[in-house]
Design a protein around this motif. Structure first.
Motif, PDB file in Angstrom:
ATOM      1  N   ALA A  72      40.048  34.376  41.974  1.00 52.36           N
ATOM      2  CA  ALA A  72      38.639  34.236  41.608  1.00 52.36           C
ATOM      3  C   ALA A  72      38.459  33.119  40.589  1.00 52.36           C
ATOM      4  O   ALA A  72      37.537  32.307  40.704  1.00 52.36           O
ATOM      5  CB  ALA A  72      38.112  35.563  41.061  1.00 52.36           C
ATOM      6  N   LEU A 117      34.759  32.040  41.130  1.00 53.02           N
ATOM      7  CA  LEU A 117      33.951  33.161  41.589  1.00 53.02           C
ATOM      8  C   LEU A 117      34.292  34.364  40.725  1.00 53.02           C
ATOM      9  O   LEU A 117      35.287  34.361  40.007  1.00 53.02           O
ATOM     10  CB  LEU A 117      34.279  33.500  43.057  1.00 53.02           C
ATOM     11  N   SER A 118      33.497  35.414  40.837  1.00 52.86           N
ATOM     12  CA  SER A 118      33.854  36.631  40.121  1.00 52.86           C
ATOM     13  C   SER A 118      34.885  37.401  40.939  1.00 52.86           C
ATOM     14  O   SER A 118      34.885  37.328  42.182  1.00 52.86           O
ATOM     15  CB  SER A 118      32.615  37.498  39.869  1.00 52.86           C
ATOM     16  N   ARG A 169      34.884  40.444  41.543  1.00 47.59           N
ATOM     17  CA  ARG A 169      34.124  41.392  42.369  1.00 47.59           C
ATOM     18  C   ARG A 169      33.651  40.734  43.667  1.00 47.59           C
ATOM     19  O   ARG A 169      33.615  41.379  44.718  1.00 47.59           O
ATOM     20  CB  ARG A 169      32.935  41.933  41.562  1.00 47.59           C
ATOM     21  N   THR A 170      33.313  39.459  43.621  1.00 45.38           N
ATOM     22  CA  THR A 170      32.887  38.749  44.837  1.00 45.38           C
ATOM     23  C   THR A 170      34.014  38.734  45.856  1.00 45.38           C
ATOM     24  O   THR A 170      33.791  39.005  47.041  1.00 45.38           O
ATOM     25  CB  THR A 170      32.445  37.311  44.493  1.00 45.38           C
ATOM     26  N   LYS A 213      34.461  42.217  47.360  1.00 44.08           N
ATOM     27  CA  LYS A 213      33.417  42.500  48.354  1.00 44.08           C
ATOM     28  C   LYS A 213      33.680  41.748  49.656  1.00 44.08           C
ATOM     29  O   LYS A 213      33.517  42.299  50.749  1.00 44.08           O
ATOM     30  CB  LYS A 213      32.046  42.125  47.786  1.00 44.08           C
ATOM     31  N   GLN A 214      34.109  40.493  49.562  1.00 46.81           N
ATOM     32  CA  GLN A 214      34.376  39.711  50.764  1.00 46.81           C
ATOM     33  C   GLN A 214      35.544  40.271  51.563  1.00 46.81           C
ATOM     34  O   GLN A 214      35.578  40.128  52.775  1.00 46.81           O
ATOM     35  CB  GLN A 214      34.626  38.243  50.401  1.00 46.81           C
ATOM     36  N   GLY A 230      35.462  36.062  53.451  1.00 45.44           N
ATOM     37  CA  GLY A 230      36.198  35.513  52.323  1.00 45.44           C
ATOM     38  C   GLY A 230      37.464  34.814  52.767  1.00 45.44           C
ATOM     39  O   GLY A 230      37.764  34.716  53.959  1.00 45.44           O
TER      40      GLY A 230
END
Length: 70
Positions: free
Chosen positions: A19, A24-25, A27-28, A31-32, A38
């Protein structure tokens, strides 16, 4: 042979490191992994790792010259 001497070798990053690499975070990326879209990842037991080369390619595949290309 050092890892940097082998062009086919990959550096593997944790979710947090990946990340940070992509700005990016964490968490992103989590989620991906669930919904898709992702970067490719690998699982070693419960541990998720990303190859830095995969992250670079994934980022390059998202390069656009203008907004009409989305």
């Amino acid at each position: 042979m050092k890892q940097s001497d082998n062009p086919d070798s990959s550096v593997f990053l944790t979710n947090s490191e990946a990340a940070e690499f992509l700005r990016l975070s964490p968490r992103t990326l989590e989620k991906q992994r669930v919904v898709g879209g992702g970067p490719p990842f690998r699982k070693f037991g419960r541990r998720v790792l990303y190859a830095q080369s995969d992250l670079q390619k994934w980022a390059e595949d998202r390069r656009f010259d203008n907004t009409s290309q989305f």
